[in-house]
Motif scaffolding. Structure first.
Motif, PDB file in Angstrom:
ATOM      1  N   LYS A   5       0.833  -1.202   0.000  1.00 27.80           N
ATOM      2  CA  LYS A   5       0.000   0.000   0.000  1.00 27.80           C
ATOM      3  C   LYS A   5       0.868   1.253   0.000  1.00 27.80           C
ATOM      4  O   LYS A   5       0.573   2.223  -0.705  1.00 27.80           O
ATOM      5  CB  LYS A   5      -0.940   0.011   1.200  1.00 27.80           C
ATOM      6  N   ALA A   6       1.953   1.218   0.776  1.00 27.28           N
ATOM      7  CA  ALA A   6       2.865   2.369   0.817  1.00 27.28           C
ATOM      8  C   ALA A   6       3.431   2.656  -0.565  1.00 27.28           C
ATOM      9  O   ALA A   6       3.471   3.806  -1.005  1.00 27.28           O
ATOM     10  CB  ALA A   6       3.994   2.118   1.818  1.00 27.28           C
ATOM     11  N   CYS A   7       3.842   1.613  -1.270  1.00 25.20           N
ATOM     12  CA  CYS A   7       4.402   1.797  -2.616  1.00 25.20           C
ATOM     13  C   CYS A   7       3.339   2.319  -3.581  1.00 25.20           C
ATOM     14  O   CYS A   7       3.623   3.182  -4.420  1.00 25.20           O
ATOM     15  CB  CYS A   7       4.995   0.494  -3.133  1.00 25.20           C
ATOM     16  N   ALA A   8       2.117   1.816  -3.454  1.00 22.52           N
ATOM     17  CA  ALA A   8       1.030   2.273  -4.326  1.00 22.52           C
ATOM     18  C   ALA A   8       0.755   3.761  -4.111  1.00 22.52           C
ATOM     19  O   ALA A   8       0.605   4.520  -5.076  1.00 22.52           O
ATOM     20  CB  ALA A   8      -0.229   1.452  -4.074  1.00 22.52           C
ATOM     21  N   ILE A   9       0.709   4.189  -2.861  1.00 21.30           N
ATOM     22  CA  ILE A   9       0.481   5.605  -2.558  1.00 21.30           C
ATOM     23  C   ILE A   9       1.679   6.433  -3.017  1.00 21.30           C
ATOM     24  O   ILE A   9       1.515   7.508  -3.603  1.00 21.30           O
ATOM     25  CB  ILE A   9       0.201   5.808  -1.051  1.00 21.30           C
ATOM     26  N   PHE A  10       2.889   5.933  -2.766  1.00 22.45           N
ATOM     27  CA  PHE A  10       4.117   6.625  -3.158  1.00 22.45           C
ATOM     28  C   PHE A  10       4.115   6.909  -4.663  1.00 22.45           C
ATOM     29  O   PHE A  10       4.582   7.952  -5.102  1.00 22.45           O
ATOM     30  CB  PHE A  10       5.327   5.762  -2.775  1.00 22.45           C
ATOM     31  N   ASN A  37      14.749  -1.041  -5.254  1.00 18.13           N
ATOM     32  CA  ASN A  37      14.942  -1.480  -6.636  1.00 18.13           C
ATOM     33  C   ASN A  37      13.693  -1.351  -7.494  1.00 18.13           C
ATOM     34  O   ASN A  37      13.781  -1.149  -8.694  1.00 18.13           O
ATOM     35  CB  ASN A  37      15.433  -2.931  -6.671  1.00 18.13           C
ATOM     36  N   GLY A  38      12.519  -1.445  -6.906  1.00 19.44           N
ATOM     37  CA  GLY A  38      11.283  -1.381  -7.668  1.00 19.44           C
ATOM     38  C   GLY A  38      10.746   0.025  -7.864  1.00 19.44           C
ATOM     39  O   GLY A  38       9.693   0.215  -8.450  1.00 19.44           O
ATOM     40  N   ILE A  39      11.466   1.019  -7.366  1.00 21.09           N
ATOM     41  CA  ILE A  39      11.004   2.394  -7.450  1.00 21.09           C
ATOM     42  C   ILE A  39      11.938   3.173  -8.364  1.00 21.09           C
ATOM     43  O   ILE A  39      13.158   3.181  -8.170  1.00 21.09           O
ATOM     44  CB  ILE A  39      10.952   3.039  -6.054  1.00 21.09           C
ATOM     45  N   THR A  40      11.360   3.828  -9.344  1.00 26.80           N
ATOM     46  CA  THR A  40      12.181   4.565 -10.298  1.00 26.80           C
ATOM     47  C   THR A  40      12.728   5.851  -9.676  1.00 26.80           C
ATOM     48  O   THR A  40      12.158   6.394  -8.717  1.00 26.80           O
ATOM     49  CB  THR A  40      11.384   4.942 -11.558  1.00 26.80           C
ATOM     50  N   LYS A  41      13.813   6.313 -10.249  1.00 30.10           N
ATOM     51  CA  LYS A  41      14.403   7.571  -9.803  1.00 30.10           C
ATOM     52  C   LYS A  41      13.395   8.713  -9.973  1.00 30.10           C
ATOM     53  O   LYS A  41      13.308   9.597  -9.125  1.00 30.10           O
ATOM     54  CB  LYS A  41      15.670   7.882 -10.595  1.00 30.10           C
ATOM     55  N   ASP A  42      12.633   8.689 -11.050  1.00 28.14           N
ATOM     56  CA  ASP A  42      11.628   9.730 -11.272  1.00 28.14           C
ATOM     57  C   ASP A  42      10.597   9.772 -10.148  1.00 28.14           C
ATOM     58  O   ASP A  42      10.189  10.855  -9.722  1.00 28.14           O
ATOM     59  CB  ASP A  42      10.915   9.519 -12.609  1.00 28.14           C
ATOM     60  N   LYS A  43      10.180   8.608  -9.654  1.00 27.14           N
ATOM     61  CA  LYS A  43       9.206   8.566  -8.560  1.00 27.14           C
ATOM     62  C   LYS A  43       9.827   9.077  -7.256  1.00 27.14           C
ATOM     63  O   LYS A  43       9.166   9.761  -6.471  1.00 27.14           O
ATOM     64  CB  LYS A  43       8.652   7.154  -8.366  1.00 27.14           C
ATOM     65  N   ILE A  44      11.080   8.747  -7.019  1.00 28.38           N
ATOM     66  CA  ILE A  44      11.763   9.240  -5.819  1.00 28.38           C
ATOM     67  C   ILE A  44      11.910  10.760  -5.897  1.00 28.38           C
ATOM     68  O   ILE A  44      11.643  11.477  -4.929  1.00 28.38           O
ATOM     69  CB  ILE A  44      13.121   8.543  -5.629  1.00 28.38           C
ATOM     70  N   LEU A  45      12.313  11.268  -7.061  1.00 25.42           N
ATOM     71  CA  LEU A  45      12.434  12.714  -7.233  1.00 25.42           C
ATOM     72  C   LEU A  45      11.076  13.395  -7.117  1.00 25.42           C
ATOM     73  O   LEU A  45      10.974  14.498  -6.568  1.00 25.42           O
ATOM     74  CB  LEU A  45      13.077  13.041  -8.577  1.00 25.42           C
TER      75      LEU A  45
END
Length: 79
Positions: A5-10, A37-45
């Protein structure tokens, strides 16, 4: 909040589907994950941008830079 759920909201921080508190909790959960590893740099930014916008939402860019410089000078004087 579970990791899924956290990843989905993120991934959907710009969505109105979730409250600000849910978004903040999701960001903390994602930051606390052992790997990203499953999170793109664009999503982190995008998350950094979302947090930054909330941190300085009432400050114009020039004012934010001036305040940042001022804090830097204050920190130098405190040393």
């Amino acid at each position: 909040m579970n990791c899924g759920k956290a990843c989905a909201i993120f991934e959907q921080l710009k969505s109105d589907k979730y409250s600000e508190n849910e978004k903040l909790t999701a960001i903390k959960e994602v930051f606390d994950m052992p790997t990203h590893n499953g999170i793109t740099k664009d999503k982190i930014l995008s998350a950094f941008r979302w947090l930054f916008e909330r941190a300085v939402e009432d400050v114009e860019p020039e004012e934010a830079e001036e305040q940042s410089r001022s804090r830097g000078e204050e920190n130098e004087h405190a040393k």
